[in-house]
Design an enzyme around this catalytic site. Structure first.
Site, PDB file in Angstrom:
ATOM      1  N   ARG A  13       0.839  -1.210   0.000  1.00  0.00           N
ATOM      2  CA  ARG A  13       0.000   0.000   0.000  1.00  0.00           C
ATOM      3  C   ARG A  13       0.875   1.261   0.000  1.00  0.00           C
ATOM      4  O   ARG A  13       1.003   1.937  -1.008  1.00  0.00           O
ATOM      5  CB  ARG A  13      -0.953  -0.021   1.218  1.00  0.00           C
ATOM      6  CG  ARG A  13      -2.055   1.030   1.176  1.00  0.00           C
ATOM      7  CD  ARG A  13      -1.628   2.432   1.528  1.00  0.00           C
ATOM      8  NE  ARG A  13      -0.992   2.567   2.831  1.00  0.00           N
ATOM      9  CZ  ARG A  13      -0.443   3.697   3.267  1.00  0.00           C
ATOM     10  NH1 ARG A  13      -0.453   4.791   2.518  1.00  0.00           N
ATOM     11  NH2 ARG A  13       0.149   3.745   4.453  1.00  0.00           N
ATOM     12  N   ASP A  14       1.532   1.539   1.109  1.00  0.00           N
ATOM     13  CA  ASP A  14       2.305   2.794   1.188  1.00  0.00           C
ATOM     14  C   ASP A  14       3.440   2.751   0.168  1.00  0.00           C
ATOM     15  O   ASP A  14       3.803   3.774  -0.415  1.00  0.00           O
ATOM     16  CB  ASP A  14       2.871   2.970   2.601  1.00  0.00           C
ATOM     17  CG  ASP A  14       3.162   4.425   2.944  1.00  0.00           C
ATOM     18  OD1 ASP A  14       2.902   5.288   2.102  1.00  0.00           O
ATOM     19  OD2 ASP A  14       3.650   4.683   4.057  1.00  0.00           O
ATOM     20  N   HIS A 205       6.256   4.809  12.262  1.00  0.00           N
ATOM     21  CA  HIS A 205       6.119   4.699  10.794  1.00  0.00           C
ATOM     22  C   HIS A 205       7.072   5.725  10.185  1.00  0.00           C
ATOM     23  O   HIS A 205       6.789   6.922  10.201  1.00  0.00           O
ATOM     24  CB  HIS A 205       4.661   4.995  10.432  1.00  0.00           C
ATOM     25  CG  HIS A 205       4.348   5.000   8.969  1.00  0.00           C
ATOM     26  ND1 HIS A 205       3.585   4.019   8.361  1.00  0.00           N
ATOM     27  CD2 HIS A 205       4.668   5.861   7.983  1.00  0.00           C
ATOM     28  CE1 HIS A 205       3.447   4.288   7.076  1.00  0.00           C
ATOM     29  NE2 HIS A 205       4.105   5.406   6.814  1.00  0.00           N
ATOM     30  N   HIS A 207       9.555   7.221   7.170  1.00  0.00           N
ATOM     31  CA  HIS A 207      10.089   7.324   5.806  1.00  0.00           C
ATOM     32  C   HIS A 207      11.568   7.678   5.945  1.00  0.00           C
ATOM     33  O   HIS A 207      12.007   8.209   6.967  1.00  0.00           O
ATOM     34  CB  HIS A 207       9.284   8.355   5.006  1.00  0.00           C
ATOM     35  CG  HIS A 207       7.907   7.837   4.670  1.00  0.00           C
ATOM     36  ND1 HIS A 207       7.573   7.335   3.434  1.00  0.00           N
ATOM     37  CD2 HIS A 207       6.793   7.692   5.427  1.00  0.00           C
ATOM     38  CE1 HIS A 207       6.317   6.928   3.440  1.00  0.00           C
ATOM     39  NE2 HIS A 207       5.813   7.133   4.648  1.00  0.00           N
ATOM     40  N   CYS A 238       4.690   9.446  -0.403  1.00  0.00           N
ATOM     41  CA  CYS A 238       3.284   9.831  -0.351  1.00  0.00           C
ATOM     42  C   CYS A 238       3.054  10.882  -1.424  1.00  0.00           C
ATOM     43  O   CYS A 238       3.803  11.860  -1.494  1.00  0.00           O
ATOM     44  CB  CYS A 238       2.920  10.380   1.026  1.00  0.00           C
ATOM     45  SG  CYS A 238       1.243  11.029   1.082  1.00  0.00           S
ATOM     46  N   ASN A 247       9.336   4.369   2.441  1.00  0.00           N
ATOM     47  CA  ASN A 247       9.365   3.893   3.830  1.00  0.00           C
ATOM     48  C   ASN A 247      10.715   3.242   4.086  1.00  0.00           C
ATOM     49  O   ASN A 247      11.361   2.745   3.164  1.00  0.00           O
ATOM     50  CB  ASN A 247       8.286   2.815   4.039  1.00  0.00           C
ATOM     51  CG  ASN A 247       6.896   3.357   3.870  1.00  0.00           C
ATOM     52  OD1 ASN A 247       6.404   3.468   2.764  1.00  0.00           O
ATOM     53  ND2 ASN A 247       6.261   3.683   4.970  1.00  0.00           N
TER      54      ASN A 247
HETATM   55  P1  HMG Z   1     -12.923  14.960  -1.611  1.00  0.00           P
HETATM   56  O1  HMG Z   1     -12.708  15.422  -3.013  1.00  0.00           O
HETATM   57  O2  HMG Z   1     -12.965  15.979  -0.524  1.00  0.00           O
HETATM   58  O3  HMG Z   1     -14.192  14.027  -1.414  1.00  0.00           O
HETATM   59  O4  HMG Z   1     -11.805  13.882  -1.276  1.00  0.00           O
HETATM   60  P2  HMG Z   1     -15.609  13.988  -2.029  1.00  0.00           P
HETATM   61  O5  HMG Z   1     -16.447  13.268  -1.024  1.00  0.00           O
HETATM   62  O6  HMG Z   1     -16.019  15.356  -2.504  1.00  0.00           O
HETATM   63  O7  HMG Z   1     -15.429  13.035  -3.296  1.00  0.00           O
HETATM   64  C1  HMG Z   1     -14.678  13.390  -4.439  1.00  0.00           C
HETATM   65  C2  HMG Z   1     -14.734  12.241  -5.434  1.00  0.00           C
HETATM   66  O8  HMG Z   1     -14.082  11.112  -4.879  1.00  0.00           O
HETATM   67  C3  HMG Z   1     -16.149  11.805  -5.781  1.00  0.00           C
HETATM   68  O9  HMG Z   1     -16.107  11.267  -7.094  1.00  0.00           O
HETATM   69  C4  HMG Z   1     -16.375  10.679  -4.814  1.00  0.00           C
HETATM   70  O10 HMG Z   1     -17.331   9.775  -5.277  1.00  0.00           O
HETATM   71  C5  HMG Z   1     -15.012  10.018  -4.768  1.00  0.00           C
HETATM   72  P3  HMG Z   1     -16.666  12.122  -8.342  1.00  0.00           P
HETATM   73  O11 HMG Z   1     -18.079  12.436  -8.000  1.00  0.00           O
HETATM   74  O12 HMG Z   1     -15.802  13.349  -8.405  1.00  0.00           O
HETATM   75  O13 HMG Z   1     -16.458  11.194  -9.492  1.00  0.00           O
HETATM   76  N1  HMG Z   1     -14.738   9.314  -3.501  1.00  0.00           N
HETATM   77  C6  HMG Z   1     -14.271   8.065  -3.442  1.00  0.00           C
HETATM   78  N2  HMG Z   1     -13.986   7.164  -4.388  1.00  0.00           N
HETATM   79  C7  HMG Z   1     -13.541   5.962  -3.967  1.00  0.00           C
HETATM   80  N3  HMG Z   1     -13.371   5.627  -2.663  1.00  0.00           N
HETATM   81  C8  HMG Z   1     -13.651   6.519  -1.697  1.00  0.00           C
HETATM   82  C9  HMG Z   1     -14.128   7.797  -2.079  1.00  0.00           C
HETATM   83  N4  HMG Z   1     -14.496   8.880  -1.384  1.00  0.00           N
HETATM   84  C10 HMG Z   1     -14.874   9.813  -2.265  1.00  0.00           C
HETATM   85  N5  HMG Z   1     -13.462   6.190  -0.414  1.00  0.00           N
HETATM   86  C11 HMG Z   1     -10.992  11.951  -0.094  1.00  0.00           C
HETATM   87  C12 HMG Z   1     -11.722  13.277   0.003  1.00  0.00           C
HETATM   88  C13 HMG Z   1     -10.642  11.514   1.312  1.00  0.00           C
HETATM   89  C14 HMG Z   1     -11.858  10.923  -0.772  1.00  0.00           C
HETATM   90  C15 HMG Z   1      -9.709  12.186  -0.948  1.00  0.00           C
HETATM   91  O14 HMG Z   1      -9.029  13.279  -0.433  1.00  0.00           O
HETATM   92  C16 HMG Z   1      -8.804  10.996  -0.962  1.00  0.00           C
HETATM   93  O15 HMG Z   1      -9.133   9.969  -1.514  1.00  0.00           O
HETATM   94  N6  HMG Z   1      -7.607  11.120  -0.326  1.00  0.00           N
HETATM   95  C17 HMG Z   1      -6.706  10.016  -0.167  1.00  0.00           C
HETATM   96  C18 HMG Z   1      -5.292  10.460  -0.252  1.00  0.00           C
HETATM   97  C19 HMG Z   1      -4.391   9.287   0.012  1.00  0.00           C
HETATM   98  O16 HMG Z   1      -4.755   8.146  -0.174  1.00  0.00           O
HETATM   99  N7  HMG Z   1      -3.144   9.596   0.426  1.00  0.00           N
HETATM  100  C20 HMG Z   1      -2.173   8.580   0.697  1.00  0.00           C
HETATM  101  C21 HMG Z   1      -2.464   7.774   1.911  1.00  0.00           C
HETATM  102  S1  HMG Z   1      -2.025   8.583   3.459  1.00  0.00           S
HETATM  103  C22 HMG Z   1      -0.363   8.225   3.655  1.00  0.00           C
HETATM  104  O17 HMG Z   1       0.245   7.670   2.771  1.00  0.00           O
HETATM  105  C23 HMG Z   1       0.300   8.535   4.966  1.00  0.00           C
HETATM  106  C24 HMG Z   1       0.550   7.282   5.809  1.00  0.00           C
HETATM  107  O18 HMG Z   1       1.359   6.344   5.106  1.00  0.00           O
HETATM  108  C25 HMG Z   1       1.245   7.657   7.114  1.00  0.00           C
HETATM  109  C26 HMG Z   1       2.461   8.563   6.914  1.00  0.00           C
HETATM  110  O19 HMG Z   1       3.382   8.212   6.161  1.00  0.00           O
HETATM  111  O20 HMG Z   1       2.428   9.632   7.499  1.00  0.00           O
HETATM  112  C27 HMG Z   1      -0.779   6.597   6.161  1.00  0.00           C
HETATM  113 MG    MG Z   2       3.593   6.530   4.928  1.00  0.00          MG
END
Ligand code: HMG
Ligand code: MG
Length: 288
Positions: A13-14, A205, A207, A238, A247
């Protein structure tokens, strides 16, 4: 030093989420199936986020549907909202994770919500998961630095930790998302969090942007932390943390823990094979 330290494999995933070439579900499944023979208890394999935000994770349901599930391994998925949770439940994720930030800038960039808004969004996710009998892990990003806001005060991490703990997260994973933290900063941060949530299970966690992730693991071990997230082959980054490297590599964490006298239950030979497979996915990316 002795005792068991768990490495939580987050490579599928990450690790893969930031790769530009769209890696097929079959390639991801082959990596997870190999990792499933290495001795992990938990492997993060999926992320039910918007495919517009993170296209690489769009095959998450296929991955969860295609892997050979090994007994005793919990296959995890990220779920930012109710829609994500529904996807994870349909795909039979064994556990899910909500992921917040200790800094406002990253929260907005990563999940399009302020910290307060994100916590309101997570609350029903955590409740529904609990109702479905699915364990929820909580991530907190940018626990030392934020690419948008600069240094993160340890008290900001503690405040989010308190909220996620109250929602019932069984473990909190504290992320040095940018990979620039120093061991002393990691220690200060853990002490502040521990004061706020003395009963919480905490994980590190890291990086490895500045090459200090293994030192940060040693500092965390001194603070009593016994779970570390890592990605096979050092995959990762990310998409919303510009400049952040992958990571810390699972095989390097395993080696360091072994040198320090800890047991991990992991098979070094399989880790080596899996690291080669992960790096091949990445080199296919650079030649694509
Ligand atoms: P948004 O634009 O505010 O949300 O995004 P929305 O509710 O307005 O939806 C926008 C569009 O996304 C819509 O589609 C929704 O249907 C769709 P459209 O009408 O435009 O075609 N949608 C989804 N589709 C699939 N699955 C869903 C979903 N929700 C809405 N669950 C949202 C808000 C949270 C969805 C967006 O910002 C997002 O997906 N962000 C994810 C970012 C991400 O994955 N980042 C990486 C992971 S975090 C990380 O890596 C850090 C970590 O490793 C720890 C560290 O290292 O610190 C964990
Ligand atoms: Mg991470």
């Amino acid at each position: 030093m002795s005792g068991f330290v768990e490495v939580f494999e987050v490579g599928p995933r990450d690790g893969l989420q930031n790769e530009k070439r769209l890696i097929s579900a079959a390639e991801k499944i082959a990596l997870v199936d190999l990792l499933s023979t290495a001795g992990f208890r938990r492997i993060e394999v999926a992320s039910f986020v918007s495919p517009k935000w993170v296209p690489q994770m769009a095959t998450s349901a296929d991955v969860l549907g295609g892997i050979k599930r090994a007994d005793g391994i919990s296959y995890a998925a990220l779920t930012p909202n109710m829609r994500g949770l529904e996807g994870a439940i349909m795909a039979k994720a064994d556990e899910v994770a909500i992921f917040g930030s200790a800094s406002e800038g990253f929260s907005k960039a990563n999940i399009n919500a302020s910290i307060a808004e994100s916590l309101e969004r997570f609350r029903p996710v955590a409740e529904a998961a609990k109702g479905a009998g699915i364990p929820v892990r909580g991530y907190i990003s940018c626990v030392v630095n934020c690419p948008y806001d600069g240094p993160t005060p340890p008290q900001s991490v503690a405040a989010v930790a308190r909220e996620l703990q109250a929602m019932g997260c069984y473990e909190l994973s504290l992320g040095d998302t940018t990979g620039h933290a120093y061991p002393s900063e990691i220690k200060d941060m853990f002490r502040a969090v521990r004061d706020a949530v003395p009963d919480a299970r905490l994980a590190g966690h890291y990086h490895d942007t500045s090459g200090r992730a293994l030192e940060n693991i040693e500092a965390s071990l001194q603070e009593g932390v016994r779970v570390f997230d890592a990605a096979i082959g050092g995959l990762g980054g990310c998409p919303y943390a510009p400049g952040a490297a992958g990571n810390v590599a699972t095989e390097a964490v395993h080696q360091r823990l072994r040198d320090l006298g800890y047991t991990t239950g992991l098979d070094a030979g399989i880790l080596e094979q899996a690291a080669k497979m992960a790096q091949a996915l990445r080199s296919a990316e650079t030649t694509a």
